[in-house]
Design a protein around this motif. Structure first.
Motif, PDB file in Angstrom:
ATOM      1  N   GLN A  79      36.473  51.003  27.576  1.00 52.96           N
ATOM      2  CA  GLN A  79      35.888  50.938  28.900  1.00 52.96           C
ATOM      3  C   GLN A  79      36.617  49.869  29.694  1.00 52.96           C
ATOM      4  N   GLY A  80      36.626  50.032  31.007  1.00 52.44           N
ATOM      5  CA  GLY A  80      37.297  49.018  31.804  1.00 52.44           C
ATOM      6  C   GLY A  80      37.352  49.383  33.265  1.00 52.44           C
ATOM      7  N   SER A  81      37.847  48.444  34.052  1.00 52.05           N
ATOM      8  CA  SER A  81      38.026  48.657  35.483  1.00 52.05           C
ATOM      9  C   SER A  81      39.233  47.852  35.938  1.00 52.05           C
ATOM     10  N   LEU A  82      39.928  48.372  36.914  1.00 52.40           N
ATOM     11  CA  LEU A  82      41.086  47.695  37.479  1.00 52.40           C
ATOM     12  C   LEU A  82      41.089  47.944  38.975  1.00 52.40           C
ATOM     13  N   ASP A  83      41.128  46.869  39.745  1.00 54.67           N
ATOM     14  CA  ASP A  83      41.166  46.944  41.204  1.00 54.67           C
ATOM     15  C   ASP A  83      42.334  46.086  41.680  1.00 54.67           C
ATOM     16  N   TYR A  84      43.409  46.747  42.137  1.00 53.31           N
ATOM     17  CA  TYR A  84      44.617  46.020  42.535  1.00 53.31           C
ATOM     18  C   TYR A  84      44.996  46.389  43.961  1.00 53.31           C
TER      19      TYR A  84
END
Length: 499
Positions: A79-84
């Motif tokens: 699971q995870g999230s990435l906001d770039y």
């Protein structure tokens, strides 16, 4: 003995590390469970004081182009999230100030062996103030010499097992690296490793944990702390647990050689109901007293949360997994009341100690004694939402520690206060009006004059299409300082397209 050279990675290190985690085998097998959203934001700012100076005022037109991606979800054991986002900033009159900034908030976790071995990781890149006493910016798109990009990467493998069906065993390691662009102040490597054994026998519980922590700052020494802590607990009710601790410590973080000492503490965890959580802990260490207190309560249409902590920077042994759980708990409670992702993200980050709109803090070159307090409240109605976030931070020199750079090399302590109030009104299903007022103050310390920043911004947001949003804002900023005061007014227009 020569001190090892620290390799200074570029800010993109955080993005690459997080991308590597999210691109693991489990994700490759079940990629459909993750949601990917791309966006591009165009922003135009017209300001009457592009240099943030009353002595050299100059009107400026600033254009920002910000492509970005957002990835989040869960797939199997990952699971995870990435906001770039990449901010390309172009100044019309003073083109030499044109620059680019990275903005990253990423977090991921993987269960490598079912119920036994785990891997957590996080990465961030954001702009931070170099000095709390320097010029503070009151809005996006305005650069000054007192701010820089700071990148952080953290990795935390852990394992747990049960011995003989009675004793719980666990091991956790945490590694964190922080780098500031064009500055060695704030550059550090921290790692800690701990092993723990414990058991629960009815209402009684016990545990023993051994920990080693190392902090390595650029231009300074490495600091090592070892501790062995025993804990006994008593579950007075299914919802209330109290505990007491005793530990033996050995550390050189005071800067005057290795010291041995004993520590004692107590604490509690209380969950009066499904909407309320309260916990607290207090300990007596060789450097002084430390404590932590957390309270959150969710009403039908409101949320209130308060945190108060005191301890040595870099000495937090909590793994990323519990931190993520705490973040998701606060965020979910806020969404249940407010149902506004942007507002809940800001409130949650303020409560966890990092508010994207009010960047308290400064770059430091050695461990310090820190006290942080934060209060968050929100109330929501049919068309209106009101949110309030207040915080207080204090950093002090630690013992005979030598500070080669940063504010604590000049003054013995730094205090900062911040208050943000946000009101939003939904005009229709397509448009909304928002008013934000914020205040940030750094008091005088010894020979170092403080400053006072006040900001008001009014914005109108309208949905122009299924994937397009437009915003028009006006802001006014007052910055009072003995050395570099300024006033600034601006009109900002932005267009965001998601695809």
């Amino acid at each position: 003995m020569a001190r090892p050279t620290i390799v200074r990675p570029q800010p993109r290190l955080a993005l690459l590390a997080m991308a590597a985690l999210l691109a693991g085998p489990a994700l490759a097998q079940e990629r459909e469970a993750f949601k990917l959203e791309r966006s591009i934001n165009l922003q135009q700012t017209f300001t009457d004081n592009g240099k943030l100076s009353d002595n050299d005022r100059q009107a400026e037109s600033i254009t920002e182009v910000s492509p970005g991606i957002r990835l989040s979800g869960r797939s199997g054991r990952v699971q995870g999230s990435l906001d770039y986002r990449l901010d390309l900033v172009q100044y019309a009159r003073d083109s030499g100030r044109s620059t680019a900034h990275h903005q990253l908030a990423a977090d991921g976790g993987a269960e490598l062996v079912d119920r036994h071995v785990f891997l957590d990781a996080s990465a961030s890149v954001s702009q931070q103030s170099i000095s709390a006493f320097g010029v503070q910016s009151g809005g996006t798109g305005l650069d000054n010499a007192n701010s820089t990009d700071v990148a952080s990467v953290a990795v935390s493998p852990s394992a747990k097992a049960r011995l003989g069906g009675l004793i719980d065993l666990s091991a956790v390691a945490n590694w964190r690296a922080t780098r500031a662009k064009d500055s060695t102040a704030g550059d550090s490597n921290d790692w800690d490793a701990s092993v723990r054994a414990g058991a629960q026998h009815g209402i009684f519980g016990w545990s023993v944990a051994a920990t080693r922590q190392t902090s390595d700052y650029a231009g300074s020494e490495s600091y090592i702390s070892d501790s062995v802590v025993g804990t006994v607990s008593l579950s007075l009710t299914p919802r209330l647990q109290v505990f007491a601790t005793h530990g033996e410590d050995r550390s050189d973080i005071l800067g005057n050689g290795t010291q041995k000492s004993s520590s004692n503490g107590w604490g509690f965890n209380w969950v009066p109901g499904v909407r309320t959580q309260i916990s607290g802990q207090a300990d007596r260490h060789f450097y002084g007293n430390s404590h932590s207190f957390n309270l959150s309560h969710r009403f039908r249409r409101a949320l209130i949360a308060y945190t108060d902590s005191r301890g040595v920077s870099g000495q937090d042994t909590e793994a990323l997994g519990p931190l993520r759980q705490r973040y998701l708990q606060i965020y979910s409670s806020c969404m249940a009341v407010v149902n506004n992702a942007a507002t809940c993200e800001q409130l949650t980050r303020a409560l966890m100690g990092f508010d994207p709109s009010v960047s308290l803090g400064f770059l430091n070159s050695a461990p310090s004694l820190q006290r942080t307090q934060s209060l968050v409240m929100s109330i929501t109605g049919t068309r209106n939402t009101f949110a309030l976030a207040a915080s207080r931070n204090q950093s002090e020199r630690l013992g005979d520690q030598q500070y080669d750079a940063g504010d604590l090399a000049i003054v013995p302590r730094v205090r900062q206060y911040a208050l943000t109030a946000d009101w939003s009104h939904r005009l229709s299903t397509q448009s909304s009006l928002a008013l934000t007022a914020s205040w940030q103050k750094t008091p005088d310390e010894d020979t170092q004059p403080g400053n006072d920043l006040r900001r008001v911004e009014l914005s109108l947001t309208n949905t122009l299409g299924q994937r397009t949003t437009g915003t028009l804002s006006v802001r006014r900023v007052w910055f009072d300082s003995e050395t570099s005061p300024y006033r600034e007014s601006a009109i900002i227009g932005s267009l965001n397209y998601r695809f």
